[in-house]
Structures are given as structure tokens and as C-alpha cells.
Scaffold this active site. Structure first.
Site, PDB file in Angstrom:
ATOM      1  N   SER A  67       3.281   0.071  -9.417  1.00 32.69           N
ATOM      2  CA  SER A  67       3.872   0.264  -8.105  1.00 32.69           C
ATOM      3  C   SER A  67       3.034  -0.260  -6.946  1.00 32.69           C
ATOM      4  O   SER A  67       3.483  -0.300  -5.809  1.00 32.69           O
ATOM      5  CB  SER A  67       4.139   1.759  -7.881  1.00 32.69           C
ATOM      6  OG  SER A  67       2.935   2.517  -7.939  1.00 32.69           O
ATOM      7  N   SER A  83      -0.261   1.076 -12.387  1.00 33.24           N
ATOM      8  CA  SER A  83      -0.104   0.575 -11.018  1.00 33.24           C
ATOM      9  C   SER A  83      -1.336  -0.014 -10.369  1.00 33.24           C
ATOM     10  O   SER A  83      -1.224  -0.669  -9.339  1.00 33.24           O
ATOM     11  CB  SER A  83       0.469   1.686 -10.132  1.00 33.24           C
ATOM     12  OG  SER A  83       1.730   2.101 -10.615  1.00 33.24           O
ATOM     13  N   LYS A 115      -2.631   1.245  -0.071  1.00 39.02           N
ATOM     14  CA  LYS A 115      -1.255   1.509  -0.483  1.00 39.02           C
ATOM     15  C   LYS A 115      -0.664   2.612   0.388  1.00 39.02           C
ATOM     16  O   LYS A 115      -1.337   3.612   0.676  1.00 39.02           O
ATOM     17  CB  LYS A 115      -1.259   1.918  -1.962  1.00 39.02           C
ATOM     18  CG  LYS A 115       0.106   2.120  -2.595  1.00 39.02           C
ATOM     19  CD  LYS A 115      -0.080   2.470  -4.069  1.00 39.02           C
ATOM     20  CE  LYS A 115       1.242   2.694  -4.796  1.00 39.02           C
ATOM     21  NZ  LYS A 115       1.024   3.026  -6.220  1.00 39.02           N
TER      22      LYS A 115
END
Length: 502
Positions: free
Chosen positions: A162, A186, A87
Site C-alpha cells: 500500500s 507494503s 505515507k
């Protein structure tokens, strides 16, 4: 064989870490060839998904280096030669770290995040950095730099967030394994929306150093993978004591000596006791149209519960855990976001802005994220927040919820609690995924570990959309959760890759 190619007998799609390593051992696959194949898939599919922000230009040279080391000394670690997507809120010294902000498109930190260091030491090839909800603030996975990530099972729908970019990439076989971060949902709701496995570790098991923060109290990194075994091996590579993050002292002595993968047992559900947290099966906002899909979610989760029972588990149904309003009141993100983000900026040279306020007022952020920051009571609270009584009460409530939850697990002799990560299916773009229907607070507010597993698929207007379920355990019970998940996975075989990318 040519080091830049893949043997015809090796199937890249859905390849596991074990299969990759077996092919290395057999001499039918190289890390360079595998990395090149994944890079080709990224090039072919990234425009469909908006899942990848940056491809690592050094990935192939890193893979060649690992091939040389393998030939000389064998594998360097549990992720030797495994192409990994991370990420893009993890610091990387060889690529930009943007948190999805177009203003940070050229910002390259001086050092890797601790987790990234650990992954490299384990032999991972950092293949690319994934799109995310800008600044990790929300559950849509939309950013000013990368646009809207799309769900690989239905390109007109959200992947949640996210960490939606990582989940979309792993589900579509753009990499072997990946990492996300979880403040509240997330590394759990994106895997649930993509027929994947996600693990939120116990607070203190994984370092936060070098990760763009949303909330120091709630933030943690965790693995996202297609199988439980791959999640276990990725977690092995991520954990460890970091003197720059004192909370990781809590994890010293809690990591199994032989690693997490050693605890995987196909019979692990026999004799297990799993409590069903029925309070978390209830819709929070019946007025939201997305809540209309709750019945379909529950139906799929209950089918997975039947698989758990068939594999030997006893379901204790229902189990009361904690009052929902009290649980919600333990949220601290709004109090910590500005303080922690500004501290991250202050600790790095060359950032394009000096504060969250400056970034929010720059007019560059994704509109939906900018609106939440500017109008959500986020700004102007950093100074004096540590003396804020409301904040102190929220922190105290977290300890109460943690104690009550662990006590319930002990009193009922439970291995885990079970509930849906989300009561709503993936929504159509441009609608926003309703945070009110996420069930992320129990793990996020207690710091207790949880694992999300594929439950199956629900029909929504003719589209088959993935549904997951979550198991939450006692402190540092990752070995047991992975064992339960592995046994379920072997019995139910719930994952199905997205047809468009298979």
C-alpha cells in the site's frame, strides 16, 4: 550562495544522505535550497504520478530553522535537513492525516505519530505526505483522495502497495528518503517495483502509536530509500521505545549503540550463508494472467543470486521453511481491521466518522477498496474478536511459524532466507496487482525483519520493469541484513532511476 538555490556542482538526482551532509559541511548547499528544489520537482511531476497527497507548507521554514541551527551548533541528528516523504497514514499535527480517504481530507490530528516525532528530532524536513492504498487495505495504491498512483518506470502500470506513493516519490527523486507501513508487503513490494530498498523491521523495534492501523499484530512502519545506507540512517531515526506502545519494550537493548549505518561493510557478503526458500518461488494462482510473468521474475532474481555468490556468499539451495497453507492460515488482518481502526477513531477528536462501517457505507471510498471492506467479511467481527477461537488459533500459528523459521536459520547456520517479494511484475492499470503472488507473509506473520533490494529489470512488452528480492533474518538482525544488502549493492550496483524522471 543564495540559500534558496542549489549550487551547480550538486546533483539533486539520486543524491544520498551522505552527499547532502557533505555539501552542507562544504557550504555549497543549504537545507532551504535542497527543500525548495524537491518542492519544485514535486510541482513538476506530481500530476504524472499521483504520488503526493499533501505538501507541507511549513517545509521551507523548517529548513531555514535547521540551517540556522547547523550554523550555530552543527547537525541536530542523522537526517539533518533531509527532505522526507511520509505515507499519509502517519499522524501529523501540521498536516491532514487521511489514509487516502476523501472524507478525512481536512482531518488534522492533535499530535504527531511517535515515528514522525522521531524523524523531526533526527533533523528531517517533513516535505510531503504520500498517496497510498486507501486505509492501506490492498496492494494497488489507489485512494478516493489521491486516485491511482502510477509506477514511475511505466506510467500505465501499478507501483504495488500500500506504500506505493512513497515508493513512486523516492524512485522519482521527489524527496531524499521516505517511510511506509507494512502489514503484509507494503514496504517491500513497492520498493521491489521501483528499484528501491525497503526494510520491514522486527516487531517491537518501531512504534505504531499515531499510525492509522490495519492490523495491530502485523502493522509496522519502515524506511523506503534509494540506497541501503539511506535506509539504515532513516531506520536509525525511526526506532525507539514508546511507552504508549508496549510492544516496543521488546526492542529495548536491541538497537546498535553506534547506529545501523556503522554496520555497513562492502565485504559483508564474504562468508555469508543465505538460504534460498524455493517454495516461495512457486506461482500460487496459475489462472491469473499476471502469473505469466513469474518466469521473468525468477530469472532476474537468480541473476541477483549470482551476484551474491560472486561477492562471497554461499547459497544454500533449497531450504524448506514452512508449509505455505499453514503460513497463510496465520493471517489476522480480517479479524483485527475493524477493531483496530475503530480504536484509532475513538482515540482521536474530530474524525469525520466513528467507525469503519460508517466510512465504508458512506459511498466515498475508492470502489475497489469499498467492495473489499463491505463484502470481505471485515465488518461486524470486532465485538468478541478476542474470544474468537479461529483468531486465537491464527495467533498461535504465528508463534509456531516464527519458532520454526528461526530454528531453520539456526540449524542451517544461515544469515538470511532469500525469495522474491512478488512473483508477478507490475500489472497494467486498471488490472489489480494479484495479492496471491505476493510473498509477504513470512516476515509479516513471524515479525522477523526483512530487507528488499533491487535485483534488476525484466522485459514486459518492451518495457523494462524493476524486480526485487527479499532477505529475511533472525530477530533484531537488522544490522546484519543491512550489511548484506550494502555489500550486494556495492558489488552489483543494481539501481537504475526511471528515465522519464531522470
Amino acid at each position: 550562495m543564495d540559500d534558496r538555490t542549489i549550487d551547480d556542482e550538486f546533483d539533486l538526482l539520486e543524491a544520498t544522505v551522505d552527499e547532502i551532509h557533505a555539501a552542507f559541511e562544504a557550504g555549497t548547499l543549504t537545507a532551504e535550497g535542497l527543500t525548495g528544489a524537491y518542492l519544485d520537482r514535486i510541482d513538476e511531476h506530481t500530476d504524472d504520478l499521483n504520488a503526493i497527497l499533501t505538501v507541507n507548507e511549513a517545509a521551507l521554514s523548517r529548513a531555514r530553522e535547521l540551517d540556522d541551527r547547523f550554523a550555530a551548533d552543527g547537525p541536530v541528528g542523522p537526517l539533518h535537513g533531509v527532505p522526507t516523504v511520509i505515507k499519509d497514514n502517519h499522524d501529523t499535527a501540521d498536516m491532514p492525516t487521511t489514509a487516502g480517504s476523501e472524507l478525512f481530507a481536512e482531518f488534522v490530528p492533535d499530535e504527531d505519530a511517535f515515528v514522525v516525532e522521531r524523524l523531526r528530532e533526527a533533523g528531517a524536513v517533513i516535505l510531503a505526505k504520500a498517496n497510498l492504498q486507501e486505509l492501506s487495505f490492498g496492494v494497488d495504491s489507489v485512494s478516493s483522495l489521491g486516485g491511482e498512483t502510477r509506477n514511475p518506470y511505466a506510467l500505465d502500470r501499478r507501483p504495488s502497495g500500500s506504500s506505493g506513493g512513497t515508493a513512486a516519490a523516492i524512485a522519482s527523486n521527489l524527496a531524499a528518503v521516505g517511510t511506509g507501513t507494512d502489514t503484509c508487503s507494503s514496504v517491500r513490494s513497492p520498493p521491489a517495483f521501483a528499484s528501491l530498498v525497503g526494510v520491514r523491521p522486527t516487531r517491537g523495534l518501531v512504534s505504531r502509536t499515531g499510525i492509522v492501523p490495519l492490523s495491530a499484530t502485523q502493522d509496522t512502519a519502515g524506511p523506503i530509500a534509494r540506497t541501503v545506507a539511506d535506509a539504515a540512517r532513516t531506520l536509525e531515526a525511526m526506532v525507539g521505545y514508546d511507552p504508549d506502545d508496549p510492544v516496543t519494550a521488546l526492542g529495548v537493548g536491541e538497537v546498535p549503540e553506534k547506529g545501523y549505518a556503522a554496520h555497513l561493510d562492502a565485504d559483508g557478503l564474504e562468508g555469508a550463508r543465505i538460504g534460498v526458500a524455493r517454495d516461495l518461488f512457486e506461482v500460487s494462482d496459475p489462472e491469473n494472467p499476471a502469473a505469466d510473468t513469474a518466469e521473468a521474475v525468477v530469472s532476474v532474481v537468480e541473476s541477483a543470486m549470482e551476484e551474491l555468490e560472486a561477492a562471497g556468499a554461499t547459497l544454500v539451495d533449497p531450504v524448506e521453511v514452512v508449509d505455505r497453507e499453514f503460513l497463510d492460515s496465520a493471517r489476522v488482518v480480517g479479524k483485527e481491521f475493524e477493531r483496530d481502526f475503530d480504536a484509532y477513531l475513538a482515540a482521536h477528536d474530530g474524525t469525520p466518522v466513528d467507525s469503519l462501517r460508517e466510512l465504508a457505507e458512506s459511498g466515498t471510498m475508492a470502489p475497489s477498496v469499498e467492495e473489499r471492506v463491505l463484502d470481505g467479511g471485515i465488518l461486524g467481527v470486532a465485538e468478541g474478536v478476542d474470544d474468537d477461537l479461529e483468531y486465537q488459533r491464527a495467533l498461535a500459528r504465528r508463534e509456531t511459524v516464527r519458532t520454526e523459521t528461526v530454528n531453520r536459520l539456526v540449524t542451517e547456520d544461515l544469515d538470511a532466507l532469500l525469495y522474491p517479494p512478488s512473483m508477478a511484475l507490475p500489472v497494467e492499470i486498471p488490472d489489480h496487482q494479484p495479492f496471491s503472488e505476493m510473498r509477504c507473509e513470512l516476515s509479516a506473520h513471524t515479525g522477523l525483519p526483512s530487507i528488499v533490494l533491487p535485483a534488476g529489470f525484466a522485459d514486459a512488452d518492451g518495457e523494462e520493469l524493476p524486480v526485487g528480492f527479499e532477505l529475511l533474518g533472525r530477530p533484531f538482525a537488522e544490522p546484519r541484513l543491512l550489511e548484506l544488502g550494502y555489500a550486494y549493492e556495492r558489488a552489483a550496483e543494481p539501481r537504475r532511476p526511471p528515465e522519464r524522471f531522470a
